[in-house]
Write an enzyme that holds these catalytic residues in place. Structure first.
Site, short mmCIF file in Angstrom:
data_model
loop_
_atom_site.label_atom_id
_atom_site.label_comp_id
_atom_site.label_asym_id
_atom_site.label_seq_id
_atom_site.Cartn_x
_atom_site.Cartn_y
_atom_site.Cartn_z
N PHE A 3 2.84 2.29 -3.13
CA PHE A 3 1.69 2.39 -4.05
C PHE A 3 0.91 3.93 -3.82
O PHE A 3 1.13 4.91 -5.21
CB PHE A 3 0.34 1.46 -4.81
CG PHE A 3 1.26 0.71 -5.81
CD1 PHE A 3 2.31 0.77 -6.21
CD2 PHE A 3 1.02 -0.93 -5.09
CE1 PHE A 3 2.41 -0.54 -7.40
CE2 PHE A 3 1.39 -1.76 -5.67
CZ PHE A 3 2.19 -1.77 -6.91
N LYS B 46 -0.93 9.62 -10.02
CA LYS B 46 -2.63 8.69 -9.81
C LYS B 46 -2.75 9.40 -8.86
O LYS B 46 -4.38 9.85 -9.86
CB LYS B 46 -1.93 7.56 -9.62
CG LYS B 46 -3.22 6.27 -9.53
CD LYS B 46 -2.58 4.81 -8.97
CE LYS B 46 -2.76 4.75 -7.66
NZ LYS B 46 -2.74 3.44 -7.43
N TYR B 47 -3.09 9.76 -8.40
CA TYR B 47 -4.24 10.11 -7.02
C TYR B 47 -4.44 11.93 -7.59
O TYR B 47 -5.59 11.78 -7.05
CB TYR B 47 -3.44 9.90 -5.29
CG TYR B 47 -3.62 8.84 -5.33
CD1 TYR B 47 -4.89 7.89 -5.04
CD2 TYR B 47 -2.25 7.57 -4.71
CE1 TYR B 47 -5.04 6.80 -4.73
CE2 TYR B 47 -2.79 6.83 -4.92
CZ TYR B 47 -3.44 6.09 -5.19
OH TYR B 47 -3.38 4.54 -4.31
N ASP C 41 -16.75 -6.95 1.42
CA ASP C 41 -16.33 -7.28 0.39
C ASP C 41 -17.57 -6.74 -0.93
O ASP C 41 -18.15 -7.01 -0.51
CB ASP C 41 -16.30 -9.02 0.16
CG ASP C 41 -15.94 -9.32 -2.15
OD1 ASP C 41 -16.56 -9.24 -2.57
OD2 ASP C 41 -15.12 -9.58 -1.39
N MET C 42 -16.83 -5.75 -1.08
CA MET C 42 -18.04 -5.57 -1.91
C MET C 42 -18.73 -5.66 -2.70
O MET C 42 -20.12 -5.47 -3.46
CB MET C 42 -17.39 -4.32 -3.11
CG MET C 42 -16.48 -4.83 -4.27
SD MET C 42 -15.78 -3.50 -5.43
CE MET C 42 -14.52 -3.13 -4.75
N GLU D 273 -6.80 -7.61 -12.82
CA GLU D 273 -7.04 -7.72 -11.93
C GLU D 273 -8.80 -7.62 -11.46
O GLU D 273 -9.45 -7.12 -10.43
CB GLU D 273 -6.72 -6.58 -10.83
CG GLU D 273 -5.53 -6.78 -10.43
CD GLU D 273 -5.01 -6.14 -10.08
OE1 GLU D 273 -4.76 -4.62 -9.03
OE2 GLU D 273 -3.30 -5.60 -10.24
N TYR E 86 1.01 -1.65 -0.10
CA TYR E 86 -0.41 0.19 0.00
C TYR E 86 0.76 0.93 0.29
O TYR E 86 0.53 2.28 -0.51
CB TYR E 86 -1.05 0.29 1.36
CG TYR E 86 -2.05 -0.80 1.23
CD1 TYR E 86 -2.79 -0.68 -0.21
CD2 TYR E 86 -2.13 -1.80 1.38
CE1 TYR E 86 -4.10 -1.42 0.14
CE2 TYR E 86 -3.05 -2.69 2.19
CZ TYR E 86 -4.58 -2.41 0.93
OH TYR E 86 -4.91 -3.53 0.95
N GLU F 221 -10.12 1.89 -8.00
CA GLU F 221 -8.72 1.74 -8.65
C GLU F 221 -8.37 0.28 -8.50
O GLU F 221 -7.38 -0.12 -7.59
CB GLU F 221 -7.51 2.82 -7.85
CG GLU F 221 -7.44 2.70 -6.24
CD GLU F 221 -6.24 2.78 -6.01
OE1 GLU F 221 -4.96 3.10 -6.48
OE2 GLU F 221 -6.09 3.20 -4.33
N GLU G 270 -13.64 -1.55 1.82
CA GLU G 270 -12.61 -2.49 1.91
C GLU G 270 -13.12 -3.41 2.55
O GLU G 270 -13.04 -3.88 3.62
CB GLU G 270 -11.91 -1.50 2.48
CG GLU G 270 -10.13 -2.15 2.76
CD GLU G 270 -9.54 -2.53 1.30
OE1 GLU G 270 -9.75 -1.51 0.28
OE2 GLU G 270 -9.08 -3.52 1.44
#
Lengths: 619, 619
Positions: free
Chosen positions: A298, A304-305, A399-400, A424, A295, A415, A372
């Protein structure tokens, strides 16, 4: 011999004639050279093996080993095979003598534990040489390398006897030899810089090859105004390109150090250092929980952000303006907006932060849900909520795909992209999550596509093959897409778009995320060898805000993704300007997703990874 | 359906429409057919999968399994995939439906344990079909075969939508599909006989392919004077050629049995029956002792020993005449000759017998030494000496390389030849034995040469690969020359001479038996796939007395040697009328001899068996 970043390029000196090796090594070391190239046998000791054992012509065949320490032999000396050794000569006696003498020199080089030996090629007739070297590579132990020396540009050196006129191209000489040796990993290349400069296409092609050294004969140096030897601008530019591969150099004859300073590294280059051609198994964040360090790495991505924040800002702005219009035309709601944003896969919170920053910039009210599934990351999120975020953020540990949200979202931010975009399983996750989204709601990213380019890389072919030998299963690694920072690689055609996914999925509900495509590339104007396909992606976060890993429009400084690489079981020889057809599939079952691929032009490889037998991504 | 040797060719019947499968099977069995080809699903049940699962259109998708017994399904029914299934159609809906329907039919065929299913090809666009079939072959258990049906000659059947105009050649359609499926061993071929006859080159090419059936549509039969349906002479001749592969036939529609009687088998054909494409490791008689049965089989060769006797006879005759001339011109010795013959490797005595018969015919006196290293065979020799031969034969139990003879020989006779001539180390043995020979003495054989032809055989490629999987080492079997009776093989270029050896060795004493050659072949006028090289030999026993296994001049009826076969690790696609270059080495160390080989045109394979890593012959 170091650049302004402290990076040092190893440099050797190649002596044509070494009357006293002890003196030569000492003076070369004092002059700052790292290694010395020296003949393995006395240059004038051309042995005769026709009748019985080698005849001794008044003197030793080679330098006695006691002259240098074992440490010196094994680290500072590169042995040169005698140039008169021509095992592929049309003359039988020469062939016979050459073979015996070559085996004698190889045996002595092995005895001395030299780190490398060099063999000069003069043409494309290399079958018998290849056979002897291949035997040597397959039986000699240790790490000794065999460096094949070829000129960057072919020049007729009078050796017509051993030249195959069909193969006037030094790359072709090398390719024949190393193909016969099955791309042996201890075979390397020494490229001899010539007065004539090769074309860009010719230079590019070497970038897929295992170049160990660039060799500069003193004859190509000029003397500048201050009396120092320098290279022409053209030679300088070419050398700079090659030194990006972090290869060594050799000076043939005495002269100043010819290595050039390199420009300083930027942040991206610093990040990728050490990852060159290093194979990584793709992450499977859906199946596995990422660790804290992953984490952290990245989250440091400087691009990216920022792009995500920009996209969220624009999406919120569009929402506000659309609400404002509704107000203006009498909808009765005069608030400047109240938006629900769901961050799916919030990790340790960088997208939540980007969302809050965007909302703050616009002075708009937000309700943010941070979903998350990794319970370890949730601890960080809950801490951030307690310390910083307060009531505007709701942390949901689930879990979404299983969540039952209390309301619908105006914007969903995620993301879930891998090096190949969809690898992914972003399509599967977001398709499931679209039920949380209000009609007319926005997904960030809204669309992503994968891209593929064919490439040539002897290095990566060997890296994949090495995996195979460890696994003992002959196919697994050649049917696995690896994440890898491409370095010693020649990408020879521009990327073509492969698979695309849009969110919300505009097709019908049952529209599958399985895909199939046949891509057709044109090969370059010189023959080459296809060893695999490099994969990239490009995502539209929102409207004109994009991120991309496609080389020609790579988001500058973004380091979160290396390319992905799809290997081929066998290198495929590709003639100049011919057609390459490759088929790619994205397939799925109830529990997993995988890719299959197959080349059908210029000839047909077997299907790779049928039914996901070697590699799948778990749902 | 049986020929006059009792050999029976299995024959099936292909029904276009089967209103009642129970009735169809019963009537086909009564008519003498062995199996029935029938659609897996109802021909008019074209399912739609676009929305949800298959819609039921008033009726079952396929015949219920209870209609036939499990035994009947698994032995008598070949399932036909619906012809409307086109996974490579240019129309997306057709593709989508086809893929779902194909998987449904494959799944049902697997459920029924059908011995085989057939899939019809209409053109060269087969990528998606290949992918589905390959997945099926890689996941389905058991022995079910997938037979790909293609016409012998392409005819435009109106299916332009799915035809790749670049591939008008049915062999090309098949080759694309099976190459994508990595030559899966359960993939077979059904060749559909067409009204138009293919050319000889086109027919030849199929001989390397795994043909399971020839399919005869009733439309190509004519009615003869007696009212029976018959094939044209051209079709008959073609069918005869194919039936040598012992394949099955299928009649499409109702008619008489079209299989033709085969000519009776001769002795050679009887001997080789059952050996077709069966891999044997080459004998190593120098290292291992042969067993009694092996001796017995080879002693029965009706040709070899007759030729040896003839050669010995002529050699003795020449000796007598030369002695006679000497006598005539006053040498003083008026005996009609007294010759010493040494048989090196006498085995159980066949060459001793041939020598004695030759001597008897000439009424000349002989002293014969029978040298044999296998102590078990020596017992037979000693018994023969006691019972039959008496004092004229001396049996010596020793390795010929260690023997100290009491005198020198006028003639040395040996049979140390392997399938590739020198591969049982005859050169090394005879070079050593030449010290026993008088000056001007004769070696029988006096010279031998090996020959090589390139071939295509899907069957042998799979046989070698299967060895590999058992051994777990990925290379060993592909680097081993196998002795094999070539059957389902297409040899596509004439043999070229490879290595030659003469005895006495006319070169200097140190002349090596190592060899190297590069052979260049022209490929035929149609594209093909190179999978290996067939090896033969030819020996001059004495003067014009020869034995040969080279196909075009094979010694008729001689069965002691099958060809040898050098495999390639990967099949090599060879375009029509292109050049094939292959390099062969014979190499040796103090304790062993081995071959290495490598193709460099049309593209470069790796070197096979470098340093004898997978296969050597022990000295």
């Amino acid at each position: 011999m170091a650049d302004n970043q402290g990076r040092r390029f190893s440099c050797g000196i190649d002596f044509f004639h070494v009357p006293d090796l002890r003196v030569a090594v000492t003076s070369a070391t004092e002059a700052g050279f790292d290694f010395v190239c020296t003949p393995i046998s006395h240059p004038r000791c051309k042995r005769e093996f026709i009748e019985g054992p080698a005849r001794n012509r008044g003197g030793l065949f080679a330098v006695p080993d006691a002259l240098l320490s074992g440490q010196e032999w094994s680290s500072s000396i590169v042995g040169k095979i005698s140039p008169w050794i021509l095992p592929d000569s049309v003359d039988e006696a020469t062939r016979y003598n050459s073979e015996k003498a070559l085996n004698q020199e190889l045996s002595y080089a092995s005895h001395l534990s030299l780190p490398a030996i060099t063999v000069q090629l003069n043409g494309g007739s290399v079958a018998r040489l290849a056979s002897i070297l291949n035997s040597y590579l397959n039986t000699s132990l240790g790490h000794q390398q065999v460096w094949i020396q070829v000129p960057l540009c072919a020049t007729n050196n009078g050796n017509d006897a051993v030249r195959d006129t069909a193969l006037e191209d030094p790359w072709g000489w090398w390719n024949t030899l190393r193909s016969m040796c099955s791309f042996h990993k201890r075979l390397g290349l020494v490229l001899e810089v010539t007065q004539a400069l090769p074309t860009d296409v010719e230079i590019d092609r070497w970038f897929g090859e295992p170049i160990k050294c660039l060799s500069f004969p003193t004859s190509i140096f000029r003397t500048n105004k201050k009396g120092y030897p320098v290279l022409s601008r053209g030679h300088q530019e070419m050398a700079k390109r090659f030194f990006k591969l972090r290869i060594q150099s050799i000076v043939s004859g005495n002269c100043q150090d010819p290595t050039k300073n390199q420009p300083p590294l930027d942040d991206y280059q610093k990040f990728v250092r050490g990852y060159g051609d290093y194979l990584q198994w793709p992450l499977q964040p859906l199946m596995d929980n990422l660790d804290s360090q992953t984490y952290e790495v990245f989250e440091k991505d400087p691009v990216k952000y920022a792009r995500y924040e920009e996209a969220i800002y624009l999406a919120l702005l569009d929402r506000i303006e659309s609400n404002h219009n509704e107000t203006y035309y009498g909808n009765g709601n005069n608030s400047i907006g109240f938006s629900v944003v769901m961050v799916l896969g919030a990790g340790r919170g960088p997208l939540v932060k980007a969302t809050l920053r965007a909302g703050y910039s616009l002075q708009t009210k937000l309700t943010v849900y941070a979903i998350e599934k990794n319970p370890n990351a949730v601890i960080t999120l809950q801490n951030l909520k307690a310390v910083e975020w307060g009531d505007q953020v709701t942390v949901v540990s689930t879990d979404m795909r299983e969540w039952e949200p209390p309301c619908k979202a105006d914007i969903i931010v995620s993301e879930l992209l891998g090096s190949f975009g969809d690898n992914e399983l972003s399509p599967e996750c977001l398709d499931g999550a679209m039920k949380y989204l209000n009609e007319g709601g926005i997904s960030i990213p809204s669309k992503y596509s994968s891209y593929l380019s064919p490439f040539s890389s002897s290095k990566l072919y060997n890296e994949v093959r090495d995996c195979r030998e460890k696994d003992r299963h002959p196919l697994i690694s050649f049917e696995t897409p690896f994440v890898v920072h491409l370095h010693n690689v020649h990408i020879f055609s521009d990327p073509l778009e492969c698979f695309s996914f849009s969110h919300p999925n505009s097709g019908s509900g049952s529209r599958s995320n399985d895909r199939y495509i046949c891509l057709t590339y044109q090969s370059p104007s010189k023959d080459t060898v296809l060893t695999g396909f490099a994969g990239y992606f490009e995502a539209i976060l929102y409207k004109n805000v994009t991120i991309s890993t496609v080389p020609e429009r790579h988001s500058e400084g973004m380091f979160s993704w290396f390319p992905i690489m799809f290997p081929l079981r066998e290198p495929i020889y590709v003639k100049a300007e011919s057609r390459i057809d490759v088929h790619f599939w994205r397939k799925s079952s109830a529990s997993k997703v995988w890719y299959e691929w197959c080349v059908t032009n210029p000839y047909i490889s077997g299907l790779h990874n049928p039914n996901g037998r070697s590699y799948t991504i778990g749902l």
